[in-house]
Scaffold this motif. Structure first.
Motif, short mmCIF file in Angstrom:
data_model
loop_
_atom_site.label_atom_id
_atom_site.label_comp_id
_atom_site.label_asym_id
_atom_site.label_seq_id
_atom_site.Cartn_x
_atom_site.Cartn_y
_atom_site.Cartn_z
N HIS A 157 0.85 -1.07 -0.11
CA HIS A 157 -0.10 0.12 -0.06
C HIS A 157 0.81 1.36 -0.04
CE1 HIS A 157 -3.72 2.22 1.12
NE2 HIS A 157 -4.06 1.27 0.15
N ASN B 69 2.93 3.63 3.30
CA ASN B 69 2.30 3.49 4.65
C ASN B 69 3.18 3.50 5.67
OD1 ASN B 69 2.39 0.42 5.79
ND2 ASN B 69 1.91 0.72 3.26
N HIS C 113 -2.76 1.84 12.77
CA HIS C 113 -2.40 1.21 11.52
C HIS C 113 -2.95 -0.18 11.40
CE1 HIS C 113 0.05 0.47 8.11
NE2 HIS C 113 1.26 0.41 8.55
N HIS D 195 -10.00 6.79 6.13
CA HIS D 195 -8.55 6.48 5.68
C HIS D 195 -7.66 7.77 5.43
CE1 HIS D 195 -5.21 4.52 3.52
NE2 HIS D 195 -5.83 3.55 4.12
N ARG E 251 -10.32 -1.89 -1.43
CA ARG E 251 -10.21 -3.25 -0.94
C ARG E 251 -11.25 -3.45 0.11
NH1 ARG E 251 -4.79 -1.59 2.08
NH2 ARG E 251 -6.04 0.24 2.81
N PHE F 212 -2.51 -9.38 8.91
CA PHE F 212 -2.28 -8.20 7.99
C PHE F 212 -0.66 -8.34 7.58
CE2 PHE F 212 -3.44 -3.33 7.70
CZ PHE F 212 -2.75 -3.31 6.57
N ARG G 167 1.01 -8.29 4.26
CA ARG G 167 2.08 -7.32 3.93
C ARG G 167 3.38 -7.73 3.62
NH1 ARG G 167 0.71 -2.03 4.23
NH2 ARG G 167 -1.18 -2.71 3.06
C1 MLT Z 1 -2.36 0.15 4.61
O1 MLT Z 1 -2.69 -0.73 3.89
O2 MLT Z 1 -1.07 0.12 5.10
C2 MLT Z 1 -3.33 0.86 5.45
O3 MLT Z 1 -4.50 1.29 4.65
C3 MLT Z 1 -2.81 2.27 5.86
C4 MLT Z 1 -2.02 3.07 5.03
O4 MLT Z 1 -2.07 2.94 3.77
O5 MLT Z 1 -1.92 4.32 5.47
#
Ligand code: MLT
Length: 428
Positions: free
Chosen positions: A230, A233, A265, A307, A316, A385, A389
């Protein structure tokens, strides 16, 4: 013809270059501003400040666009799988079948972790939050794989390190989860696909023939794809800054996990479920809680809405909401918390107060409900998450290192005491 910007201060003018990206985004390049003028800029939270140019993820907060390496998230979530998307993020192009097989094979081949990690895990109280355990164990991997400390790995060495970490994360997560529950750990599979293996190491029990539901595998692929990257972030920016000191990939990812843990977050998906549970316990009156959210004197905060960058909707969230309905229907789960979530969403979407403030459901609003349906404890939602990620963090770390980015070291404006002499207040 390249554009420039002009800054005028104190009767002096400074010309600054303007750069333009492939999606017509423009930025004033201030990298030489201090040398030319003695001036710096300041932007707490970096809301208007770009830290890098990047070719990995493009998002448009106004239009609700999210693309990985140019591919719309909607198409990847529908047609691809998490490991293929991980390859795309890390290497920049969709893999050939041969490249995908080699990538997946290297990940599976390295999905074991040393038995000594159990000794580390046994040192944690069973009440330890899994995000703290995850960050600690990832950092501890440098002790078992010291080759990770090499600041200048060859491409082959870097690929092996990257694939190994992607392979090991499900094993670390599942060992921490099971040992905290007092259950026996399960060795990672060498035959199953990534998501099937994850579900097996998490939920199978000794002596039981755990059947993986293909609907759940599909939902997990979707969830991990949607969380995969993303742009810059908080946690990704952390990974880049830590990696810019040439600390190991494990150290950078461990720091990213710690940053993601925060309730502002990645911890928001846990906070959403805790909020929905509290509303359910209090009778499920969604209108009452939306009124509380509007009341400035009320400490209640509506989690999972709004957001930093999406000014209309988080693309998403739309995909996850559809997946949520499918998983609950397939698993024949009637979750009152989902009904409360849908009630909150419908009322908020039709309420001028929330519309005027662009408070629409974000990725965290529905993801927790699916994780809950998959049988995960609420404290594991942010861990999921992090699992999703990981390839994004790795891709951003790799791009930063390949760009030979300088060490991240922001400036400041000092506001403390000016020079003064020390006066003894007590004899040494
Ligand atoms: C992310 O996916 O990391 C969150 O939506 C937070 C962001 O993008 O700031």
């Amino acid at each position: 013809m390249s554009q420039t910007a002009e800054l005028t201060l104190g009767g002096k003018s400074y010309e600054l270059p303007v750069i333009e990206g492939s999606e017509a985004e423009k930025a004033v390049d201030i990298s030489k501003l201090r040398g030319a003028s003695g001036l710096i800029t300041i932007d707490p939270g970096f809301k208007n400040t770009g830290s890098t140019q990047s070719a990995i993820t493009f998002l448009d907060g106004e239009k609700g666009i999210l693309r990985y390496r140019g591919y719309p998230i909607e198409q990847l979530a529908e047609k691809s799988n998490f490991i293929e998307v991980a390859y795309l993020l890390v290497h920049g192009e969709l893999p050939t079948q041969e490249q995908l097989s080699a990538f997946e094979g290297s990940i599976t081949e390295q999905n074991d972790i040393p038995e000594e990690v159990k000794t580390i895990l046994e040192g944690f109280p069973k009440s330890a939050h899994p995000m703290g355990v995850l960050s600690a164990v990832i950092s501890a991997l440098t002790a078992f794989y010291p080759e990770a400390l090499n600041p200048n790995p060859t491409k082959e060495e870097a690929d092996k390190l990257i694939n190994g970490l992607i392979g090991k994360l499900p094993t670390i997560i599942s060992w921490a989860y099971k040992m905290a529950k007092g259950e026996s750990t399960v060795a990672p599979s060498k035959e199953d696909d990534y998501c099937t293996n994850f579900l097996k190491v998490m939920f199978s029990k000794e002596g039981e023939d755990y059947k993986v539901d293909p609907v759940v595998v599909d939902a997990l692929n979707t969830l991990l794809i949607l969380h995969a990257d993303h742009e810059q972030n908080c946690s990704t920016a952390t990974v880049r800054v830590v990696g810019s000191s040439h600390a190991s990939l494990y150290s950078a990812i461990s720091a990213g996990v710690s940053a993601l843990w925060g309730p502002l977050h990645g911890g928001a998906n846990q906070a959403v479920i805790e909020m929905l549970e509290a509303i359910k316990e209090d009778g499920g009156d969604t209108k009452k809680y939306l009124a509380k959210a509007k009341d400035k004197n009320d400490p209640f905060r509506l989690m999972g809405f709004g957001h930093r960058v999406y000014k209309n909707f988080d693309p998403r969230a739309r995909i996850i909401k559809k997946s949520c309905d499918e998983v609950l229907a397939a698993l024949n789960i009637n979750d009152p918390v989902l009904d409360i979530a849908k009630g909150l969403e419908q009322e908020a979407l039709n309420d001028e107060y929330f519309k005027a403030r662009n408070l629409y459901p974000n990725v965290d609003f529905y993801s927790g409900i699916i994780y809950r349906a998959l049988g995960l404890d609420v404290e594991l939602f942010t861990v999921m998450f992090a699992l999703g990620r990981l390839p994004g963090w790795i891709a951003q770390w790799k791009e930063m290192r390949e760009d030979n980015a300088p060490i991240g070291r922001p400036r400041q404006v000092y506001t403390g005491a000016t020079e003064r002499d020390y006066t003894e207040v007590s004899a040494r």
